[in-house]
Design a protein around this motif. Sequence first.
Motif, PDB file in Angstrom:
ATOM      1  N   PRO A   1       6.523  -7.572  -1.111  1.00 34.13           N
ATOM      2  CA  PRO A   1       6.812  -7.852   0.302  1.00 34.13           C
ATOM      3  C   PRO A   1       7.214  -6.607   1.071  1.00 34.13           C
ATOM      4  O   PRO A   1       7.090  -6.558   2.296  1.00 34.13           O
ATOM      5  N   GLY A   2       7.703  -5.601   0.380  1.00 30.62           N
ATOM      6  CA  GLY A   2       8.083  -4.370   1.048  1.00 30.62           C
ATOM      7  C   GLY A   2       6.906  -3.442   1.247  1.00 30.62           C
ATOM      8  O   GLY A   2       5.777  -3.718   0.833  1.00 30.62           O
ATOM      9  N   GLN A   3       7.160  -2.288   1.890  1.00 29.02           N
ATOM     10  CA  GLN A   3       6.103  -1.301   2.135  1.00 29.02           C
ATOM     11  C   GLN A   3       6.129  -0.249   1.054  1.00 29.02           C
ATOM     12  O   GLN A   3       7.192   0.266   0.703  1.00 29.02           O
ATOM     13  N   ASN A   4       4.961   0.080   0.530  1.00 33.80           N
ATOM     14  CA  ASN A   4       4.825   1.100  -0.497  1.00 33.80           C
ATOM     15  C   ASN A   4       3.673   2.042  -0.163  1.00 33.80           C
ATOM     16  O   ASN A   4       2.713   1.652   0.510  1.00 33.80           O
ATOM     17  N   LYS A   5       3.789   3.274  -0.659  1.00 36.23           N
ATOM     18  CA  LYS A   5       2.721   4.262  -0.531  1.00 36.23           C
ATOM     19  C   LYS A   5       2.241   4.651  -1.922  1.00 36.23           C
ATOM     20  O   LYS A   5       3.041   4.754  -2.864  1.00 36.23           O
ATOM     21  N   LEU A   6       0.948   4.864  -2.029  1.00 37.31           N
ATOM     22  CA  LEU A   6       0.349   5.367  -3.255  1.00 37.31           C
ATOM     23  C   LEU A   6      -0.253   6.726  -2.928  1.00 37.31           C
ATOM     24  O   LEU A   6      -1.253   6.822  -2.208  1.00 37.31           O
ATOM     25  N   TRP A   7       0.364   7.791  -3.439  1.00 37.35           N
ATOM     26  CA  TRP A   7      -0.002   9.154  -3.054  1.00 37.35           C
ATOM     27  C   TRP A   7      -1.181   9.669  -3.866  1.00 37.35           C
ATOM     28  O   TRP A   7      -1.235   9.516  -5.085  1.00 37.35           O
ATOM     29  N   SER A   8      -2.114  10.299  -3.179  1.00 40.00           N
ATOM     30  CA  SER A   8      -3.209  10.982  -3.855  1.00 40.00           C
ATOM     31  C   SER A   8      -2.737  12.335  -4.356  1.00 40.00           C
ATOM     32  O   SER A   8      -1.892  12.993  -3.729  1.00 40.00           O
ATOM     33  N   LEU A   9      -3.269  12.762  -5.504  1.00 41.83           N
ATOM     34  CA  LEU A   9      -2.974  14.096  -6.019  1.00 41.83           C
ATOM     35  C   LEU A   9      -3.831  15.169  -5.357  1.00 41.83           C
ATOM     36  O   LEU A   9      -3.597  16.360  -5.566  1.00 41.83           O
TER      37      LEU A   9
END
Length: 741
Positions: A398-406
């Motif tokens: 339900p929260g906001q998440n980021k998935l970072w690119s390398l």
Amino acid sequence: MASFLDRVLALAVALTVALSPVTAAADPEQRYANPVSAPAADTFADPAVIRGKDGLWYAFGTGDPLRRGEHDHRLLPIMRSADLTRWEYVTDVFTQASRPRWAAHGAGLWAPDIRYVDGRYLLYFTVTDTVLNEGGDAAVGGATAPSPSGPWTALDAPVVPPVPGDQGRFWSILDPAMLTDTDGKRWLYYGSYYGGLFVVPLSEDGTRMIGAATRIAIGDRYEGAYAVRKNGWYYLFASSANCCVGPATGYSVFAGRSRFPTGPFVDRDGVSLLGSRTGGTPVVQQNGNRWIGTGHNSVVTDAAGQDWLVYHGIDRSDPYLNEPHGVNMRPMLLDRLDWIDGWPTVRAGAGASTGRQRAPVTSGVVDDRFDRTAIGPGWQPSLPGWKVESGLLRHVSPGQNKLWSLESLPTNAFIELDVRVGGVAGVSVGGTTVLVDRQSAALVTDVPGRGARRTPLPASFRHEAWHSLTIRVRDGALTASVTDARLGDPVSEQSRDLPHHMEDSFALIARGAAELDNVSVARLAQPVWRPEPTPRPGRLDRTASDEFDGALGDGWTWVRADPSATVRGGSLHWPAQAADVVGNNNNAGVLLRDPPRGDYVVETRLDLDLDEGTVRNFQQAGLIAYANDDDFARLSHVAIWNTRQVEFGRELPHAGRLVYGQVTLTAPATTTWLRLAHSVDPMSGEHRFRGGVSVDGVHWNWGGTWVFPAGVAPRVGLVAHGGDVPVVAAAFAYFRVYRGS
């Protein structure tokens, strides 16, 4: 913006994880050669292309046989490719059992257009004959499928029904193509000769017309409509002339543009496509190489943001599939589509390519289809809330998440991904976020220090269906678009200025339920701004020219002298003869002179009032390159029913018959300047003639090229013929020859 700890962690992982194929950069020197359909099909006419939600490209073609030796017509063949240049045959859309029930036995299925609408694929196509009226009546059919390869289910009724008695309008309900506008409304373009081009509004699901048709181009000139939106304009692509005359085919693509999907569409010179003197800016015309009849296009965009024209052409030395004068062999071609001064043109005006060309970019520094069981290499180790399953990336927190690119974000970048949104989904680009937000029903951008901006999505927008989000970053500006399937018809679009100093970070973002797929980041293609050079006259050769300032000058010879052609008042006056040189009659006069050696340009100024209120088939006057009565190219201002156009026609013998076709050029005026530019191919010795037209004698539009065999050069001269009712006379102000081109 990534925190310092995030970046350190990303760097540490990058040092221990080898790049996988999905994150490796594309080879910038990858090459291809036309025809791109060759591995899968000898002919593949009227191609329409889409990138499927599986990340592969699919092409749909007209129902001709695919290979030499085949004689049965296909029921709309489908090809598939991973890179737009290497194709394989998949299947046909229909079987005899599944084709539309309302299609007449033996009806052709032609000119498909493929779209993605609210979670399913929708195909439009021409049915040349139905059982709904007395016969001979074309209609637009439709079919739906869960994937581009099918299975396809035909709609129970036509999308555009036939018009009773339509055989008198020469199958005017042809060649459909759909577009979704920025309000989310669906439109279908269709039409052909003797009817014109039209656009009709469609139902929300795209399966039926729901309003009256609006004419957008006059009859007798265009077919094969295809529309895209770019930089606030709707561009209408349309093909002109006969598609299928073997080695004399001059089919080619033109464009007009409008601020509205329903027009009015005008060309680069401001000339309407609805006028009798019909407008149209050339997009691709034959250039004297292998390919002629270059027409009926669709448009796709690669992973670097570069547009490409997909179209068919005919090899002038091998024009038929099986027997001479049978099915024209029209393989699928692919070439770069440039936008110069706001107008589309293939390879900056160079036209169809032969030989090895730089291929489309179809993978970038990030290129992930999530076809595995874990987040995988190329990404920072996953935070809670992300998981990969069923070939896509899911966010379930339900929260906001980021998935970072390398991978670092290129300075100028093109980003694309597919999203299906329960809450919010999008990307962070150097700290700027671009999001599809279900709660606010908007495309939302947030630039550090400059705040958030919302652009509404259409009321009909279905967040639970897949949509494509694309972002262009160039020279401190960002443009974001939301489309159904990357086909140049954004339903929401927004541009922002960016800070002078940006992070080079890239991340996926989601809040609440969301699904993401087909994520790509590539270096943005560098646009081509400068057009290819066009012929330029050299030194005036006065000895080879005639100003018509007295009697007819020396050097002229007649084929069938016409005594009504007289020089007076500084012009050659020549009433159009009730005669012609096309076909076997060969009873028209032709005024000729020997050409100079090498490259040259011939020019005349023609006064010809083919008033627009009457039918004047096929009165005309202009220039001619003439080998003999059965081998010539004629550049003339001509009347075709109520249409007035500049036509560059070609007659030549082939396999025991005479064939005649034409390239059309831009609109003429009562006073029109015409040019033929001659050159000799240094390798083959062939003679090439390119046509040019101007309505002011200063600004020139150059069209297609016709080729004559090596050997004795054709003579050049003047013609005025095609009919004498009502009476009309041409006035040639001069005949000038310029050395060089």
